[in-house]
Design a protein around this motif. Structure first.
Motif, PDB file in Angstrom:
ATOM      1  N   CYS A  45       3.246   7.341  12.141  1.00  0.00           N
ATOM      2  CA  CYS A  45       2.204   8.077  12.869  1.00  0.00           C
ATOM      3  C   CYS A  45       1.056   8.469  11.945  1.00  0.00           C
ATOM      4  O   CYS A  45      -0.113   8.416  12.344  1.00  0.00           O
ATOM      5  N   TRP A  46       1.389   8.873  10.715  1.00  0.00           N
ATOM      6  CA  TRP A  46       0.346   9.201   9.743  1.00  0.00           C
ATOM      7  C   TRP A  46      -0.498   7.968   9.422  1.00  0.00           C
ATOM      8  O   TRP A  46      -1.726   8.045   9.329  1.00  0.00           O
ATOM      9  N   LYS A  47       0.173   6.836   9.256  1.00  0.00           N
ATOM     10  CA  LYS A  47      -0.539   5.596   8.909  1.00  0.00           C
ATOM     11  C   LYS A  47      -1.511   5.204  10.022  1.00  0.00           C
ATOM     12  O   LYS A  47      -2.654   4.814   9.771  1.00  0.00           O
ATOM     13  N   ALA A  48      -1.056   5.324  11.278  1.00  0.00           N
ATOM     14  CA  ALA A  48      -1.923   4.989  12.410  1.00  0.00           C
ATOM     15  C   ALA A  48      -3.101   5.939  12.486  1.00  0.00           C
ATOM     16  O   ALA A  48      -4.243   5.519  12.744  1.00  0.00           O
ATOM     17  N   ALA A  49      -2.858   7.223  12.248  1.00  0.00           N
ATOM     18  CA  ALA A  49      -3.946   8.201  12.290  1.00  0.00           C
ATOM     19  C   ALA A  49      -5.000   7.898  11.238  1.00  0.00           C
ATOM     20  O   ALA A  49      -6.209   8.017  11.494  1.00  0.00           O
ATOM     21  N   ALA A  50      -4.553   7.487  10.059  1.00  0.00           N
ATOM     22  CA  ALA A  50      -5.500   7.152   8.994  1.00  0.00           C
ATOM     23  C   ALA A  50      -6.342   5.938   9.369  1.00  0.00           C
ATOM     24  O   ALA A  50      -7.566   5.920   9.173  1.00  0.00           O
ATOM     25  N   ALA A  51      -5.678   4.917   9.952  1.00  0.00           N
ATOM     26  CA  ALA A  51      -6.394   3.697  10.327  1.00  0.00           C
ATOM     27  C   ALA A  51      -7.393   3.972  11.448  1.00  0.00           C
ATOM     28  O   ALA A  51      -8.535   3.488  11.427  1.00  0.00           O
ATOM     29  N   LEU A  52      -6.992   4.772  12.436  1.00  0.00           N
ATOM     30  CA  LEU A  52      -7.867   5.062  13.565  1.00  0.00           C
ATOM     31  C   LEU A  52      -9.001   6.011  13.175  1.00  0.00           C
ATOM     32  O   LEU A  52     -10.104   5.927  13.712  1.00  0.00           O
ATOM     33  N   THR A  53      -8.728   6.895  12.224  1.00  0.00           N
ATOM     34  CA  THR A  53      -9.792   7.769  11.725  1.00  0.00           C
ATOM     35  C   THR A  53     -10.849   6.954  10.997  1.00  0.00           C
ATOM     36  O   THR A  53     -12.058   7.158  11.182  1.00  0.00           O
ATOM     37  N   LYS A  54     -10.387   6.009  10.195  1.00  0.00           N
ATOM     38  CA  LYS A  54     -11.321   5.140   9.480  1.00  0.00           C
ATOM     39  C   LYS A  54     -12.157   4.329  10.464  1.00  0.00           C
ATOM     40  O   LYS A  54     -13.380   4.190  10.305  1.00  0.00           O
TER      41      LYS A  54
END
Length: 432
Positions: free
Chosen positions: A44-53
């Protein structure tokens, strides 16, 4: 001066709301800290980072901003699920997160230019692993749009064949019609899969009912062909699929599939359809467990897969082809065509064909086809000229005038004087 608070708002209401929000925020932060290191939360953290970028790179894209917000909320929900030992929900959220990471990755690859085999071969191990998971059990190249000519026509259409068997339909497309198509089959029988692979075909060894028709790798499939088992319908078997109770169950599932895919007509909707019912495909299939012969229920896949594929945004599915016993109940066929027509398949046709008319033995089958679009793409399936069929004697090298037993040596019925369950036939005609 009078009290300017909203009517009915208790004194200190705003402060109370702020305090509650602060308390919830603190609880959420504590939950995230307590769940740190859990694999689901890491996804979930990884997805949040990718979507934030992605959102930062596209500041005017409101959808991207919504994705970022949802990804942040997912982290908190996943943390609470982990702390409450709700592992099933945590895993579900992790799959959602990983799927969004894969979707963003796909977009980035496509934005960099045409996706060629060379580019796919050069992917780093982490990206390849992510896309293989996203496409599974289909190849990652199917995640990307097929190549088109200067007129926008697909150069090599993709075809999926369910209940593939040894490969008769695929060989007919490839070797008889000479169609330049990209075919992938699915079948549960290991021997049939091995036979098809030995013939140079790509076949996945899997249960059709265990796969997802909304798989992102199926977005660019143009044609789906289905040849479900016929034993429950054929006159030579027990025919349990032709029982009235079985027909009712199968028709009910067919209708529920339309609602689950979002193709239930509703005049008050801008799209003309009611929202999707929310039932999963497993929930749609559940009533089929009541059937005396479970093979009869596989006819429901004829509607579940096309509608499921079409329900995914961007689907280009245009044609459905089906083959079944000539004794398939008309009620089931009508239900299938009814749902296809509601979903936009404008042309539907069916034929009962006998292989003897094409130079083989007697074998009647029901063929159904549906096509999306105003044109009528089907051709006359009757032979332009008679095709002589060989006799049984010619096939086995016998002289004329001989007979043969249709089911081997059987006990003779004393009342009729004929063999039980079989009989004799002249070898001078086509095989039955």
């Amino acid at each position: 001066m009078g009290d300017t608070r909203a009517l009915g708002e208790p004194a200190g209401g705003t402060l109370s709301f702020a305090a509650d929000a602060a308390e919830q925020e603190a609880a959420d932060a504590a939950a995230v800290a307590a769940a740190a290191g859990h694999p689901a939360l890491a996804e979930c953290w990884k997805a949040a980072a990718a979507l934030t970028k992605y959102a930062n790179e596209n500041p005017d894209d409101q959808e991207a901003e919504d994705w970022r917000s949802e990804a942040t909320e997912r982290i908190v929900e996943c943390a609470h699920a982990v702390n409450e030992d709700y592992e099933a929900r945590a895993d579900e959220l992790a799959r959602e997160a990983r799927g969004e990471c894969a979707a963003v990755t796909l977009g980035r690859i496509e934005d960099q230019g045409p996706v060629t085999a060379e580019r796919l071969a050069a992917l780093d191990e982490e990206t390849r692993s992510l896309l293989e998971w996203y496409a599974a059990p289909f190849p990652i190249e199917w995640l990307f749009a097929p190549e088109r000519d200067t007129f926008g026509r697909i150069l090599r259409k993709r075809v999926i064949v369910l209940f593939h068997g040894p490969g008769g339909l695929s060989l007919g497309l490839r070797d008889i019609l000479g169609a330049d198509v990209d075919i992938i089959g699915i079948d549960l029988d290991g021997g049939a899969v091995a036979t098809a692979v030995a013939a140079g075909l790509r076949v996945i060894h899997a249960d059709v009912t265990a796969l997802d028709p909304e798989n992102p790798a199926l977005q660019y499939v143009s044609i789906i062909a289905l040849t479900p088992p016929c034993q429950a319908f054929t006159p030579s078997g027990l025919g349990k699929g032709r029982y009235a109770a079985s027909i009712d169950i199968i028709r009910r599932v067919i209708w529920e599939a339309g609602a689950a895919a979002g193709f239930l007509p509703w005049e008050h909707s801008a799209t003309g359809y009611a929202p999707r019912s929310g039932d999963t495909w497993d929930e749609v299939r559940a009533p089929l467990a009541q059937l005396e012969d479970p093979r009869a229920g596989l006819m429901a896949e004829v509607i579940i897969w096309p509608l499921g594929m079409l329900a995914r945004p961007g689907s280009i599915l245009e044609c459905v082809m089906v083959e079944q016993s000539s004794a398939l109940p008309r009620q089931i066929e009508d239900a299938l065509f009814g749902e296809l027509k509601q979903a936009g398949w404008h042309t539907t046709e069916a034929w009962t064909l006998d292989a003897v008319d094409y130079g083989a033995s007697h074998r009647k089958r029901r063929f159904m086809a549906a096509h999306r679009g105003p044109e009528k793409p089907f051709v006359d399936v009757a032979p332009a000229a008679p095709i002589p069929a060989p006799t049984f004697a010619q096939v086995v090298g016998w002289p004329t005038g001989r007979t043969y037993l249709t089911r081997g040596h059987r006990p003779v019925d004393p009342e009729t004087g004929r063999a039980k369950g079989g009989g004799s036939r002249s070898a001078d005609g086509p095989c039955p």
